[in-house]
Structures are given as structure tokens and as C-alpha cells.
Design a protein around this motif. Structure first.
Motif, PDB file in Angstrom:
ATOM      1  N   ALA A 149       0.870  -1.127  -0.058  1.00 55.43           N
ATOM      2  CA  ALA A 149      -0.131   0.071   0.013  1.00 55.43           C
ATOM      3  C   ALA A 149       0.859   1.303   0.086  1.00 55.43           C
ATOM      4  O   ALA A 149       1.858   1.203   0.502  1.00 55.43           O
ATOM      5  CB  ALA A 149      -1.063  -0.096   1.287  1.00 55.43           C
ATOM      6  N   ARG A 150       0.425   2.247  -0.635  1.00 56.28           N
ATOM      7  CA  ARG A 150       1.157   3.566  -0.707  1.00 56.28           C
ATOM      8  C   ARG A 150       1.267   4.142   0.565  1.00 56.28           C
ATOM      9  O   ARG A 150       0.248   4.052   1.441  1.00 56.28           O
ATOM     10  CB  ARG A 150       0.574   4.616  -1.596  1.00 56.28           C
ATOM     11  N   LYS A 155       5.007   8.177   8.067  1.00 53.45           N
ATOM     12  CA  LYS A 155       5.175   6.960   8.049  1.00 53.45           C
ATOM     13  C   LYS A 155       6.187   6.691   7.052  1.00 53.45           C
ATOM     14  O   LYS A 155       6.973   5.603   7.307  1.00 53.45           O
ATOM     15  CB  LYS A 155       3.775   6.021   7.586  1.00 53.45           C
ATOM     16  N   TRP A 156       6.346   7.070   5.824  1.00 50.23           N
ATOM     17  CA  TRP A 156       7.369   7.117   5.087  1.00 50.23           C
ATOM     18  C   TRP A 156       8.816   7.279   5.447  1.00 50.23           C
ATOM     19  O   TRP A 156       9.604   6.744   5.469  1.00 50.23           O
ATOM     20  CB  TRP A 156       7.200   7.896   3.830  1.00 50.23           C
ATOM     21  N   LYS A 157       8.818   8.392   6.249  1.00 47.65           N
ATOM     22  CA  LYS A 157       9.878   9.128   7.037  1.00 47.65           C
ATOM     23  C   LYS A 157      10.575   8.075   8.148  1.00 47.65           C
ATOM     24  O   LYS A 157      11.723   7.699   8.033  1.00 47.65           O
ATOM     25  CB  LYS A 157       9.958  10.297   7.790  1.00 47.65           C
ATOM     26  N   GLU A 158       9.535   7.129   8.700  1.00 48.32           N
ATOM     27  CA  GLU A 158       9.700   6.129   9.556  1.00 48.32           C
ATOM     28  C   GLU A 158      10.413   5.000   8.891  1.00 48.32           C
ATOM     29  O   GLU A 158      11.395   4.489   9.231  1.00 48.32           O
ATOM     30  CB  GLU A 158       8.595   5.835  10.304  1.00 48.32           C
ATOM     31  N   LEU A 159       9.787   4.614   7.604  1.00 48.18           N
ATOM     32  CA  LEU A 159      10.330   3.570   6.915  1.00 48.18           C
ATOM     33  C   LEU A 159      11.791   3.813   6.472  1.00 48.18           C
ATOM     34  O   LEU A 159      12.712   2.894   6.434  1.00 48.18           O
ATOM     35  CB  LEU A 159       9.562   3.026   5.649  1.00 48.18           C
ATOM     36  N   CYS A 160      12.176   5.032   5.964  1.00 46.15           N
ATOM     37  CA  CYS A 160      13.223   5.415   5.525  1.00 46.15           C
ATOM     38  C   CYS A 160      14.442   5.506   6.584  1.00 46.15           C
ATOM     39  O   CYS A 160      15.533   5.090   6.609  1.00 46.15           O
ATOM     40  CB  CYS A 160      13.320   7.001   4.759  1.00 46.15           C
ATOM     41  N   LEU A 202      10.372  -4.536  -3.245  1.00 44.35           N
ATOM     42  CA  LEU A 202       9.998  -5.834  -2.577  1.00 44.35           C
ATOM     43  C   LEU A 202       8.495  -5.293  -1.509  1.00 44.35           C
ATOM     44  O   LEU A 202       8.238  -5.986  -0.805  1.00 44.35           O
ATOM     45  CB  LEU A 202      10.808  -6.433  -1.483  1.00 44.35           C
ATOM     46  N   GLY A 203       7.946  -4.273  -1.983  1.00 47.16           N
ATOM     47  CA  GLY A 203       6.710  -3.948  -1.353  1.00 47.16           C
ATOM     48  C   GLY A 203       6.729  -2.578  -0.351  1.00 47.16           C
ATOM     49  O   GLY A 203       5.673  -2.635   0.396  1.00 47.16           O
ATOM     50  N   ALA A 204       8.060  -2.165   0.078  1.00 47.66           N
ATOM     51  CA  ALA A 204       8.153  -1.286   1.038  1.00 47.66           C
ATOM     52  C   ALA A 204       7.500  -1.675   2.355  1.00 47.66           C
ATOM     53  O   ALA A 204       6.883  -1.037   3.157  1.00 47.66           O
ATOM     54  CB  ALA A 204       7.392   0.040   0.643  1.00 47.66           C
TER      55      ALA A 204
END
Length: 264
Positions: A3-4, A9-14, A217-219
Motif C-alpha cells: 500500500a502507498r 510513515k514514509w520517514k519512519e520507513l526510510c 519488495l513492497g516497502a
């Protein structure tokens, strides 16, 4: 694809990807220091690689030619307390801006400590990341190093960025370098946060650039591991006109490595 995700949330993943990649690549990387009395130290980055086809035995130090041309040089394998003189057969190519130093197995074993070598199977055959993929490099910016009296006080840093859209050519691709938008990861110590600078990328030349394959791989952190990453290029230099880091595509790196003479 998963899911996008956007915003925080993107900052946490990065943040998580950067910290895991930094830990994964730490044993492979080294600062390269050229210091002469009375002169400012010249700083670059390099990586230890290992050829699996038997052409070259032992470890090989890979960097850029414009880094390796300044001799003598010192490096610091992971775990070493002080700088060590780089010794071995050097092969450099000014046209490609690439250089290797063949390190004998005896020398490697005497200095190895926690260092490791990147095996050739970790090199992608071509630069082909997913759209908006996270690309990672790990090295030493000169602004984060103090060199003197044979010693080095430094902060080696790992960065996640992305490829600039509609840029590059058949030889190189471009990575975004945007200091004003950079964020320090949560795992960075208080001392390092106070000392760390990230304005000037000079010194990262010679760093391997990794395709993390996180987006591919789907982030999804539950599915992705840093061992999924592959080498996708060799960082050459900072382009002040485009405000990007120029990276030699991995397919050309591999072709150049294969074309070197047998003694190299």
C-alpha cells in the motif's frame, strides 16, 4: 507493491532502512586518507570486494581513480583503532575514474578484524531500480573528519536517497543530494548528532551505491532485509551544476573489473 505510504510513515520507513543498511554495509567500507606534512589531508571512500571467479585472490579495494592517485594512502578496516598504510598492486584508469588495489591474503588476515568483503554475487548485472527506489551509500565526507598526527577522528555516514527523475545517461545516473531536507536517523548518538555535518559530500567518491530493493519488495519492513540489497553503481563525484551525486552504472563497473590485467 504494498500500500502507498506518505508523510511521517514514509520517514519512519526510510529511517529504518537507512539504519539497517548502515549496519549491513559497515564491514565493507573504509575511509581513504592521503596526508602529507604541511598539507591538508585528502579524503575519499572505498569498499573491500572479493572476486569469486578466481581471477584475483584475497581482498581488493575498490575506489575512484581521482581518490587513488594520491599516494601514499591509509585506510581503516572496520574495527581497527588506527589508520593502516594501503599496500598492494594498484590498477587505475583515468578514463573510467576507477581504481583497484589488490591486497594479499596475508595482509588482509593481519588487518581484517571485523571487516568483510562484498562478494561479486551482490553486484547487480545492471542498474534497474524500481521507480522511487531507495538508494544507499556509505562513506566519509571530509567535513566529518579530522586528520592529524597519523590519527583520524571521524563519523562514517550512510545515506538513503533516490535517483533524480529524467536524469543521467548510458554511463551514469544521478542521486539527489538535498542537505536542507536531510534527516538524522533515530539511532544516531547524541554526540554524533552534535558533531555531524551534512552540507558537503566531498569525500564520498569511491563509495558503492546500493539498490536497497525496499520499494521493489513492497516497502514492507516485515518482508525486506538489508541482505536483499545489491550494488548498483560506484559514486564518482558531486556535480555542483545539477546538485546531484554522479554514479557510474554497475554494468560498466563490472565490465571494467573484468577487463583488468591478470595481475591487478
Amino acid at each position: 507493491m504494498g500500500a502507498r505510504v506518505d508523510g511521517e510513515k514514509w520517514k519512519e520507513l526510510c529511517n529504518a532502512v537507512t539504519e539497517q543498511m548502515e549496519a549491513f554495509t559497515k564491514p565493507f567500507v573504509t575511509p581513504l586518507i592521503h596526508e602529507l606534512d604541511g598539507s591538508e589531508a585528502l579524503i575519499g571512500s572505498g569498499a573491500y570486494i572479493d572476486f569469486s571467479d578466481g581471477k584475483v585472490g584475497g581482498a581488493t579495494l575498490l575506489t575512484c581513480e581521482h581518490v587513488a592517485r594520491h599516494q601514499p594512502q591509509q585506510h581503516r578496516p572496520d574495527g581497527a583503532k588506527k589508520l593502516i598504510l594501503v599496500s598492494g598492486e594498484v590498477f587505475s584508469d583515468t578514463d573510467c575514474d576507477a581504481s583497484t588495489t589488490k591486497i594479499s591474503e596475508n595482509t588482509w588476515q593481519a588487518q581484517v578484524l571485523q571487516s568483510q568483503r562484498v562478494v561479486m554475487s551482490k553486484f547487480s548485472t545492471t542498474h534497474a531500480p524500481a521507480k522511487a527506489e531507495l538508494l544507499f551509500f556509505h562513506g566519509l565526507a571530509g567535513e566529518n573528519a579530522y586528520v592529524g598526527f597519523g590519527g583520524l577522528d571521524d563519523i562514517m555516514t550512510g545515506y538513503c536517497s533516490q535517483e533524480k527523475a529524467d536524469s543521467g545517461d548510458d554511463e551514469i545516473f544521478e542521486i539527489l543530494w538535498q542537505p536542507l531536507e536531510a534527516q538524522v536517523t533515530e539511532g544516531t548518538s547524541v554526540d554524533e548528532k552534535e558533531r555531524l555535518r551534512y552540507d558537503d559530500p566531498k569525500g564520498f567518491s569511491g563509495s558503492l551505491v546500493w539498490n536497497t530493493r525496499f520499494v521493489e519488495l513492497g516497502a514492507d519492513l516485515s518482508r525486506w532485509r538489508p541482505t536483499d540489497a545489491v550494488v548498483t553503481g560506484l559514486l564518482r563525484r558531486w556535480d555542483t551544476s545539477t546538485k546531484t551525486l554522479l554514479v557510474w552504472r554497475v554494468e560498466h563497473v563490472l565490465a571494467w573489473l573484468a577487463s583488468r590485467p591478470g595481475w591487478a
